[in-house]
Design an enzyme around this catalytic site. Structure first.
Site, PDB file in Angstrom:
ATOM      1  N   MET A  15       0.837  -1.198   0.000  1.00 33.53           N
ATOM      2  CA  MET A  15       0.000   0.000   0.000  1.00 33.53           C
ATOM      3  C   MET A  15       0.875   1.252   0.000  1.00 33.53           C
ATOM      4  O   MET A  15       0.387   2.354   0.285  1.00 33.53           O
ATOM      5  CB  MET A  15      -0.927  -0.017   1.211  1.00 33.53           C
ATOM      6  CG  MET A  15      -1.905  -1.191   1.153  1.00 33.53           C
ATOM      7  SD  MET A  15      -3.405  -0.935   2.083  1.00 33.53           S
ATOM      8  CE  MET A  15      -2.736  -0.838   3.718  1.00 33.53           C
ATOM      9  N   HIS A  30       9.371  -3.186   3.621  1.00 29.83           N
ATOM     10  CA  HIS A  30       9.025  -3.397   2.209  1.00 29.83           C
ATOM     11  C   HIS A  30      10.286  -3.655   1.378  1.00 29.83           C
ATOM     12  O   HIS A  30      10.297  -4.507   0.492  1.00 29.83           O
ATOM     13  CB  HIS A  30       8.315  -2.166   1.638  1.00 29.83           C
ATOM     14  CG  HIS A  30       6.999  -1.832   2.288  1.00 29.83           C
ATOM     15  ND1 HIS A  30       6.804  -0.687   3.010  1.00 29.83           N
ATOM     16  CD2 HIS A  30       5.824  -2.497   2.324  1.00 29.83           C
ATOM     17  CE1 HIS A  30       5.553  -0.637   3.456  1.00 29.83           C
ATOM     18  NE2 HIS A  30       4.935  -1.734   3.052  1.00 29.83           N
TER      19      HIS A  30
HETATM   20  P1  AMP Z   1       1.534  -2.870   3.501  1.00 30.60           P
HETATM   21  O1  AMP Z   1       2.067  -1.847   2.566  1.00 30.60           O
HETATM   22  O2  AMP Z   1       1.604  -2.471   4.940  1.00 30.60           O
HETATM   23  O3  AMP Z   1       0.201  -3.416   3.080  1.00 30.60           O
HETATM   24  O4  AMP Z   1       2.539  -4.099   3.411  1.00 30.60           O
HETATM   25  C1  AMP Z   1       2.886  -4.674   2.175  1.00 30.60           C
HETATM   26  C2  AMP Z   1       3.662  -5.924   2.447  1.00 30.60           C
HETATM   27  O5  AMP Z   1       4.821  -5.615   3.218  1.00 30.60           O
HETATM   28  C3  AMP Z   1       2.870  -6.967   3.259  1.00 30.60           C
HETATM   29  O6  AMP Z   1       3.154  -8.255   2.763  1.00 30.60           O
HETATM   30  C4  AMP Z   1       3.400  -6.771   4.649  1.00 30.60           C
HETATM   31  O7  AMP Z   1       3.308  -7.924   5.464  1.00 30.60           O
HETATM   32  C5  AMP Z   1       4.856  -6.427   4.372  1.00 30.60           C
HETATM   33  N1  AMP Z   1       5.423  -5.706   5.513  1.00 30.60           N
HETATM   34  C6  AMP Z   1       4.960  -4.583   6.087  1.00 30.60           C
HETATM   35  N2  AMP Z   1       5.712  -4.249   7.152  1.00 30.60           N
HETATM   36  C7  AMP Z   1       6.673  -5.192   7.268  1.00 30.60           C
HETATM   37  C8  AMP Z   1       7.745  -5.446   8.180  1.00 30.60           C
HETATM   38  N3  AMP Z   1       7.979  -4.634   9.202  1.00 30.60           N
HETATM   39  N4  AMP Z   1       8.508  -6.533   7.979  1.00 30.60           N
HETATM   40  C9  AMP Z   1       8.263  -7.364   6.933  1.00 30.60           C
HETATM   41  N5  AMP Z   1       7.280  -7.199   6.040  1.00 30.60           N
HETATM   42  C10 AMP Z   1       6.477  -6.138   6.200  1.00 30.60           C
END
Ligand code: AMP
Length: 289
Positions: free
Chosen positions: A29, A36
């Site tokens: 997102m 990320h």
């Molecule tokens: P988001 O943009 O928050 O929807 O996350 C996109 C992807 O990045 C998802 O697969 C999340 O699980 C992963 N993600 C977000 N934060 C972290 C983190 N701190 N460590 C590892 N992966 C993450």
């Protein structure tokens, strides 16, 4: 690096590429952070062509204010993507993903499976995982990746997506990436910028609570004793509750595969936490073995 905002553009670009290269896909997102970036590194090491999507999906927000406050900075994201060796970024507008002018609940949706009904975020964010699997299914149809990477930070989401590809027989391999933390231990999240400096420091106590719980488990197990869920929670809860302006949404010990509530710690159990700090909902989880 190619930036595409239209589905047709993505399809045209990938049509040629997919015949000769393995496509690794990282859906996000946006408001990218090192968590990320670690997913993008993994994608780079596993695939020949790395595709990143940046889309704040409205149907997975059950709170309009949370959607409106979600941080965005596309220029910065594109610079990070470029630096991370991304080949193509898909940045659709809402009208590209959902037919404009038609109420979203009149459109075909995917319904999340069992993992979404196992409490945790599925219970406290009604409709959230249906929105997630609907948009992930759309993105998989557009990108048609060979593999897709999801972070263990959103552990229930990872299980929900695994069920999506299993149950709908999608030819995509789901890869789990480890959770990345800030130096303080706070799980990296795009939402962390909404915390004050003090709140951000205090929020690291979520990690400390989980860590203390894990060391209690390790001690118990070393002593050959079965460790009960209540014991583990009783260690973590007061540490987390000591965060000012906070409230625990859930703090539960569950199995890592099916997310069933666990009575005792074993090699598969994890402690899951969702905590509001200064009104910002933060999630974290840790294996307890
Ligand atoms: P988001 O943009 O928050 O929807 O996350 C996109 C992807 O990045 C998802 O697969 C999340 O699980 C992963 N993600 C977000 N934060 C972290 C983190 N701190 N460590 C590892 N992966 C993450």
């Amino acid at each position: 690096m190619r930036v595409c905002s239209c589905v047709q553009e993505v399809r045209d670009y990938l049509r040629v590429e997919r015949t000769k290269r393995k496509i690794a896909f990282v859906p996000t997102m946006g408001f990218l952070h090192e968590g990320h970036e670690s997913l993008l590194r993994l994608a780079r090491s596993l695939g020949d062509l790395v595709v990143l999507s940046i889309y704040v999906n409205p149907t997975q927000f059950n709170n309009i204010q949370d959607l409106q406050c979600y941080p965005r900075d596309i220029e910065r994201d594109l610079a990070i993507a470029e630096k991370s060796g991304v080949d193509m970024v898909f940045t659709p507008a809402d009208d590209e993903m959902y037919i404009p002018g038609v109420s979203r609940d009149k459109l075909v949706q995917v319904k999340a499976g069992r993992a979404a009904f196992q409490g945790l975020c599925g219970a406290t964010r009604p409709g959230h995982f249906d929105g997630v699997v609907t948009v992930v299914a759309k993105l998989f149809n557009i990108v048609q990746p060979d593999l897709a990477i999801f972070g263990e930070k959103d552990y229930q989401q990872l299980q929900v997506v695994r069920e999506l590809v299993r149950d709908l027989q999608m030819p995509v391999k789901i890869i789990a990436a480890p959770l990345l933390r800030e130096a303080s231990g706070l799980a990296m999240s795009s939402r962390n910028v909404r915390l004050s400096q003090k709140g951000r420091e205090e929020a690291a106590k979520i990690f400390k609570g989980l860590l203390e719980a894990r060391s209690c488990c390790e001690q118990g197990l070393r002593a050959g004793r079965k460790v009960r869920a209540e014991e583990v929670i009783a260690i973590a809860a007061p540490i987390i509750q000591s965060i000012p302006e906070s409230s625990i949404d859930y703090l539960e010990l569950r199995s890592g595969d099916l997310l069933d509530l666990a009575e005792y710690v074993d090699e598969d159990t994890r402690l899951f936490a969702a905590v509001y700090v200064e009104g910002v909902r933060l999630i974290d989880n840790m294996a307890m073995f």
